[in-house]
Write a protein that holds these residues in place. Structure first.
Motif, PDB file in Angstrom:
ATOM      1  N   GLY A  93       0.860  -1.128   0.022  1.00 29.54           N
ATOM      2  CA  GLY A  93       0.022   0.175   0.009  1.00 29.54           C
ATOM      3  C   GLY A  93       0.653   1.179  -0.148  1.00 29.54           C
ATOM      4  N   VAL A  94       1.981   1.229  -0.367  1.00 26.13           N
ATOM      5  CA  VAL A  94       2.901   2.198  -0.334  1.00 26.13           C
ATOM      6  C   VAL A  94       3.187   2.669  -1.791  1.00 26.13           C
ATOM      7  CG1 VAL A  94       5.390   3.139   0.129  1.00 26.13           C
ATOM      8  CG2 VAL A  94       4.114   2.003   1.940  1.00 26.13           C
ATOM      9  N   SER A  95       3.060   4.014  -2.067  1.00 28.18           N
ATOM     10  CA  SER A  95       3.354   4.439  -3.387  1.00 28.18           C
ATOM     11  C   SER A  95       4.719   5.263  -3.761  1.00 28.18           C
ATOM     12  CB  SER A  95       1.957   5.386  -3.903  1.00 28.18           C
ATOM     13  OG  SER A  95       2.520   6.055  -4.887  1.00 28.18           O
ATOM     14  N   ILE A  96       5.531   4.715  -4.363  1.00 28.74           N
ATOM     15  CA  ILE A  96       6.754   5.268  -4.388  1.00 28.74           C
ATOM     16  C   ILE A  96       7.101   5.147  -5.878  1.00 28.74           C
ATOM     17  CG2 ILE A  96       8.088   3.126  -3.784  1.00 28.74           C
ATOM     18  CD1 ILE A  96       9.668   5.524  -1.949  1.00 28.74           C
ATOM     19  N   ALA A  97       7.924   6.385  -6.514  1.00 32.39           N
ATOM     20  CA  ALA A  97       8.160   6.257  -7.831  1.00 32.39           C
ATOM     21  C   ALA A  97       9.434   5.604  -8.271  1.00 32.39           C
ATOM     22  CB  ALA A  97       8.150   7.777  -8.406  1.00 32.39           C
ATOM     23  N   PRO A  98       9.469   4.925  -9.435  1.00 29.93           N
ATOM     24  CA  PRO A  98      11.056   4.320  -9.582  1.00 29.93           C
ATOM     25  C   PRO A  98      12.204   5.437  -9.600  1.00 29.93           C
ATOM     26  CG  PRO A  98       9.319   3.889 -11.387  1.00 29.93           C
ATOM     27  CD  PRO A  98       8.777   4.944 -10.582  1.00 29.93           C
ATOM     28  N   ASP A  99      11.892   6.657  -9.803  1.00 30.68           N
ATOM     29  CA  ASP A  99      13.262   7.496  -9.568  1.00 30.68           C
ATOM     30  C   ASP A  99      13.251   8.137  -8.265  1.00 30.68           C
ATOM     31  OD1 ASP A  99      10.949   9.494  -9.386  1.00 30.68           O
ATOM     32  OD2 ASP A  99      11.935  10.933 -10.636  1.00 30.68           O
ATOM     33  N   GLU A 100      12.514   7.395  -7.342  1.00 29.03           N
ATOM     34  CA  GLU A 100      12.886   7.466  -5.870  1.00 29.03           C
ATOM     35  C   GLU A 100      13.642   6.318  -5.410  1.00 29.03           C
ATOM     36  OE1 GLU A 100       9.171  10.295  -4.470  1.00 29.03           O
ATOM     37  OE2 GLU A 100       8.599   8.354  -5.037  1.00 29.03           O
ATOM     38  N   VAL A 101      13.979   5.319  -6.190  1.00 27.81           N
ATOM     39  CA  VAL A 101      14.585   4.221  -5.968  1.00 27.81           C
ATOM     40  C   VAL A 101      15.899   4.161  -6.514  1.00 27.81           C
ATOM     41  CG1 VAL A 101      14.484   1.560  -5.784  1.00 27.81           C
ATOM     42  CG2 VAL A 101      12.340   2.827  -5.794  1.00 27.81           C
ATOM     43  N   PHE A 102      16.995   3.880  -5.723  1.00 31.04           N
ATOM     44  CA  PHE A 102      18.321   4.073  -6.012  1.00 31.04           C
ATOM     45  C   PHE A 102      18.958   2.721  -5.747  1.00 31.04           C
ATOM     46  CE2 PHE A 102      17.576   8.430  -5.563  1.00 31.04           C
ATOM     47  CZ  PHE A 102      17.909   9.155  -6.556  1.00 31.04           C
ATOM     48  N   ILE A 103      19.368   1.772  -6.763  1.00 26.04           N
ATOM     49  CA  ILE A 103      20.243   0.722  -6.375  1.00 26.04           C
ATOM     50  C   ILE A 103      21.358   0.754  -6.054  1.00 26.04           C
ATOM     51  CG2 ILE A 103      20.533  -1.646  -7.408  1.00 26.04           C
ATOM     52  CD1 ILE A 103      17.492  -1.027  -6.891  1.00 26.04           C
ATOM     53  N   GLY A 104      21.987   0.159  -5.176  1.00 20.88           N
ATOM     54  CA  GLY A 104      23.306   0.372  -4.620  1.00 20.88           C
ATOM     55  C   GLY A 104      24.054  -0.979  -4.362  1.00 20.88           C
ATOM     56  N   ASP A 105      25.379  -1.035  -3.873  1.00 22.66           N
ATOM     57  CA  ASP A 105      26.122  -2.254  -3.948  1.00 22.66           C
ATOM     58  C   ASP A 105      25.888  -2.874  -2.359  1.00 22.66           C
ATOM     59  OD1 ASP A 105      27.765  -0.463  -2.600  1.00 22.66           O
ATOM     60  OD2 ASP A 105      29.512  -1.040  -3.604  1.00 22.66           O
ATOM     61  N   GLY A 106      24.987  -2.189  -1.675  1.00 14.38           N
ATOM     62  CA  GLY A 106      25.232  -2.940  -0.131  1.00 14.38           C
ATOM     63  C   GLY A 106      24.357  -1.608   0.697  1.00 14.38           C
ATOM     64  N   ALA A 107      23.507  -1.994   1.907  1.00 10.21           N
ATOM     65  CA  ALA A 107      23.103  -0.849   2.615  1.00 10.21           C
ATOM     66  C   ALA A 107      24.110  -0.324   3.577  1.00 10.21           C
ATOM     67  CB  ALA A 107      21.905  -1.596   3.645  1.00 10.21           C
ATOM     68  N   LYS A 108      25.286  -1.206   3.905  1.00  6.35           N
ATOM     69  CA  LYS A 108      26.370  -0.592   4.512  1.00  6.35           C
ATOM     70  C   LYS A 108      26.916   0.601   3.675  1.00  6.35           C
ATOM     71  CE  LYS A 108      30.437  -1.962   7.018  1.00  6.35           C
ATOM     72  NZ  LYS A 108      31.446  -2.947   7.262  1.00  6.35           N
ATOM     73  N   SER A 109      27.067   0.583   2.467  1.00  6.30           N
ATOM     74  CA  SER A 109      27.682   1.722   1.679  1.00  6.30           C
ATOM     75  C   SER A 109      26.605   2.736   1.644  1.00  6.30           C
ATOM     76  CB  SER A 109      28.272   1.069   0.424  1.00  6.30           C
ATOM     77  OG  SER A 109      27.881   0.025  -0.039  1.00  6.30           O
ATOM     78  N   ASP A 110      25.539   2.380   1.385  1.00  4.36           N
ATOM     79  CA  ASP A 110      24.472   3.500   1.214  1.00  4.36           C
ATOM     80  C   ASP A 110      24.263   4.495   2.526  1.00  4.36           C
ATOM     81  OD1 ASP A 110      24.258   2.572  -1.339  1.00  4.36           O
ATOM     82  OD2 ASP A 110      22.161   1.795  -1.117  1.00  4.36           O
ATOM     83  N   ILE A 111      24.277   3.708   3.539  1.00  6.39           N
ATOM     84  CA  ILE A 111      24.002   4.430   4.910  1.00  6.39           C
ATOM     85  C   ILE A 111      25.382   5.051   5.275  1.00  6.39           C
ATOM     86  CG2 ILE A 111      23.715   3.886   7.501  1.00  6.39           C
ATOM     87  CD1 ILE A 111      21.763   1.192   6.687  1.00  6.39           C
ATOM     88  N   GLY A 112      26.412   4.494   5.168  1.00 11.80           N
ATOM     89  CA  GLY A 112      27.669   5.093   5.157  1.00 11.80           C
ATOM     90  C   GLY A 112      27.949   6.404   4.432  1.00 11.80           C
ATOM     91  N   ASN A 113      27.366   6.454   3.196  1.00 15.82           N
ATOM     92  CA  ASN A 113      27.501   7.547   2.304  1.00 15.82           C
ATOM     93  C   ASN A 113      26.527   8.472   2.506  1.00 15.82           C
ATOM     94  OD1 ASN A 113      29.682   6.207   1.007  1.00 15.82           O
ATOM     95  ND2 ASN A 113      28.464   5.194  -0.498  1.00 15.82           N
ATOM     96  N   PHE A 114      25.452   8.275   2.814  1.00 17.51           N
ATOM     97  CA  PHE A 114      24.136   9.174   2.722  1.00 17.51           C
ATOM     98  C   PHE A 114      24.550  10.582   3.539  1.00 17.51           C
ATOM     99  CE2 PHE A 114      20.238  11.034   2.643  1.00 17.51           C
ATOM    100  CZ  PHE A 114      19.742  10.970   1.526  1.00 17.51           C
ATOM    101  N   GLN A 115      25.096  10.124   4.919  1.00 15.12           N
ATOM    102  CA  GLN A 115      25.335  11.388   5.787  1.00 15.12           C
ATOM    103  C   GLN A 115      26.127  12.415   5.118  1.00 15.12           C
ATOM    104  OE1 GLN A 115      28.727  11.973   6.658  1.00 15.12           O
ATOM    105  NE2 GLN A 115      29.294  10.163   5.567  1.00 15.12           N
ATOM    106  N   GLU A 116      26.927  12.088   4.034  1.00 14.94           N
ATOM    107  CA  GLU A 116      27.660  13.452   3.582  1.00 14.94           C
ATOM    108  C   GLU A 116      26.887  14.301   2.577  1.00 14.94           C
ATOM    109  OE1 GLU A 116      30.176  10.951   0.604  1.00 14.94           O
ATOM    110  OE2 GLU A 116      29.707  12.474  -0.703  1.00 14.94           O
ATOM    111  N   LEU A 117      25.590  14.116   2.459  1.00 15.35           N
ATOM    112  CA  LEU A 117      24.646  15.152   2.116  1.00 15.35           C
ATOM    113  C   LEU A 117      24.255  16.135   3.244  1.00 15.35           C
ATOM    114  CD1 LEU A 117      22.087  12.966  -0.197  1.00 15.35           C
ATOM    115  CD2 LEU A 117      24.376  13.928  -0.684  1.00 15.35           C
ATOM    116  N   LEU A 118      24.659  15.829   4.304  1.00 19.44           N
ATOM    117  CA  LEU A 118      24.359  16.843   5.399  1.00 19.44           C
ATOM    118  C   LEU A 118      25.286  17.642   5.699  1.00 19.44           C
ATOM    119  CD1 LEU A 118      21.290  16.401   5.612  1.00 19.44           C
ATOM    120  CD2 LEU A 118      22.256  14.101   5.571  1.00 19.44           C
ATOM    121  N   SER A 119      25.047  18.828   6.514  1.00 20.65           N
ATOM    122  CA  SER A 119      26.125  19.563   6.896  1.00 20.65           C
ATOM    123  C   SER A 119      26.932  19.145   7.977  1.00 20.65           C
ATOM    124  CB  SER A 119      25.494  20.801   7.214  1.00 20.65           C
ATOM    125  OG  SER A 119      25.021  20.820   8.731  1.00 20.65           O
TER     126      SER A 119
END
Ligand SMILES: *Cc1c(COP(=O)(O)O)cnc(C)c1O
Length: 409
Positions: A93-119
């Motif tokens: 029941g969740v509506s999300i668009a394909p361009d809101e989904v990013f495929i990566g090489d693992g949640a560890k790298s995605d989580i580790g990398n994501f913080q760099e978008l923040l100040s």
């Protein structure tokens, strides 16, 4: 001479798994005829399912032909996989668009990398005990402040998750900018129910706080009322990023594939008085520093979403959950307080009679030749607990239960 990024000097060495290895090695040396069983492993043991292997073989063959060869793929992932993820959400029941989904090489790298978008001065809250990646990636970015004498970091906000609060983090006195939430949780094996998640989403909306939601163990949820995604909570798409992984779901720990959801409606301050979508920033980051998950791996992940593939991987998940149930019951039969293990592959056991984490570790090792992970290694609030994992083989798990039966505490 170049100097290192000084933030790396602030990292605290984790001796947890080396200390465990040393103790186990010393015990084995002194007792060569005792077989030690590990209930501490954080990796899966079951092989890839047939549907995944078939998809891999087919994709490898494609790569050997001129017509079907794939070079650089889209950094965000192939649309066949992004759309498969979208359909998975739709089924809940969740509506999300394909361009809101990013495929990566693992949640560890995605989580580790994501913080760099923040100040760099954003205030980060983490639950305690915690998956160390949330902490260390923020230390590397200079966001955690100085290490404290008793453990932990000056600028991090710690949210204890203990039996006294039912393993549901309380809201901090002052709202942080970013909060990491992991449900089902590693290491405690506990989950946040719909009410708890709703409260956190409301809190985040009210205080303009970003939730980084780790759903790596979503597939292990068995209770019908527990949300599999934070987006099952109304309004979450404005405040939360969600991380998913094929590692524990489908045994991709060695193959590597993940999905990170960054909704367009999620906006944060741009530092110039306006607001900006994190979706565009993450896209820019990935396009600059990442060239995409391998084609053959994405075909393998697609197979996990197929009818046959899903039924095969869910059988494996059910097998791990049977181990979890047996371990829970085995520990409870000793009179120990046991948490988790119902919607997660982790069992969190409270130490008896004021014994500390390492005390119970030593006891299980020397009296039953079982290896667990001392909770204190996951943070201050992990003291007084140990973690068992259900990722062992059914044979080892059954043997472990037998050994527990004769144990006195
Ligand atoms: C295992 C795990 C992950 C998944 O990591 P991958 O890099 O996808 O293998 C993410 N979060 C937690 C808490 C985990 O335990």
């Amino acid at each position: 001479m170049p100097e290192i990024n000084q933030n790396y000097n602030l990292l605290q060495k984790s001796y947890l798994f080396t200390d465990i290895a040393h103790k186990v090695a010393a015990y084995k040396k002194a007792n060569p005829d005792h077989r030690v069983i590990s209930l501490g492993i954080g990796d899966v043991t079951k092989p890839l399912v047939p549907a995944v292997i078939e998809a891999l073989h087919a994709a490898v063959d494609e790569m050997g032909t001129a017509e079907h060869f794939h070079g650089y793929g889209p950094e965000q992932g192939y649309s066949f996989l992004r759309e498969a993820v979208v359909r998975e959400y739709m089924a809940r029941g969740v509506s999300i668009a394909p361009d809101e989904v990013f495929i990566g090489d693992g949640a560890k790298s995605d989580i580790g990398n994501f913080q760099e978008l923040l100040s760099a001065d954003a205030v980060v809250a983490i639950t305690d005990p915690v998956y160390p990646v949330y902490v260390d990636s923020n230390v590397m970015a200079g966001r955690a402040g100085a290490p404290l004498a008793g453990g932990g970091f000056e600028r991090l906000v710690y949210l204890p998750c203990v039996r006294e609060n039912n393993f549901v983090p309380d809201f901090p006195a002052k709202a942080p900018d970013i909060v990491y939430i992991c449900s089902p949780n590693n290491p405690t094996g506990t989950v946040l129910d719909r009410d708890a998640l709703t409260a956190w989403v409301r809190y985040a909306r009210k205080h303009n706080c970003l939730i980084l939601f780790d759903a790596a163990y979503e597939a292990f949820i068995t209770d019908k009322d527990i949300p599999h995604s934070i987006y099952e909570i109304e309004g979450a798409q404005d405040v939360a990023v969600e991380f998913r992984s094929y590692s524990k779901l489908a045994g991709f720990t060695g193959l590597r594939c993940s999905a990170t959801m960054v909704p367009h409606s999620l906006k944060v301050g741009d530092g110039r008085g306006g607001r900006v979508e994190l979706n565009g920033l993450w896209n820019r980051r990935q396009c600059t520093k990442y060239n995409g998950c391998p084609y053959i791996v994405q075909r393998a992940a697609q197979a996990v979403h197929s009818k046959v593939g899903k039924s095969q991987v869910m059988k494996q998940v059910a097998g791990y959950l049977e181990n979890a149930k047996a371990l829970r019951e085995g520990m409870a039969a000793l009179g120990l307080e046991v948490y988790g293990g119902v919607n997660a592959p982790y069992i969190w056991v409270r130490t008896p009679n004021g014994m500390d984490s390492w005390g119970l570790f030593d006891h299980l090792l020397t009296k039953a030749q079982l290896v667990c992970t001392p909770g204190a290694g996951f943070g201050k609030s992990g003291e007084g607990y140990v973690r068992l994992t259900a990722f062992g083989t059914p044979e080892d798990t059954a043997e472990a239960i037998e050994r527990l039966k004769g144990l006195s505490l």
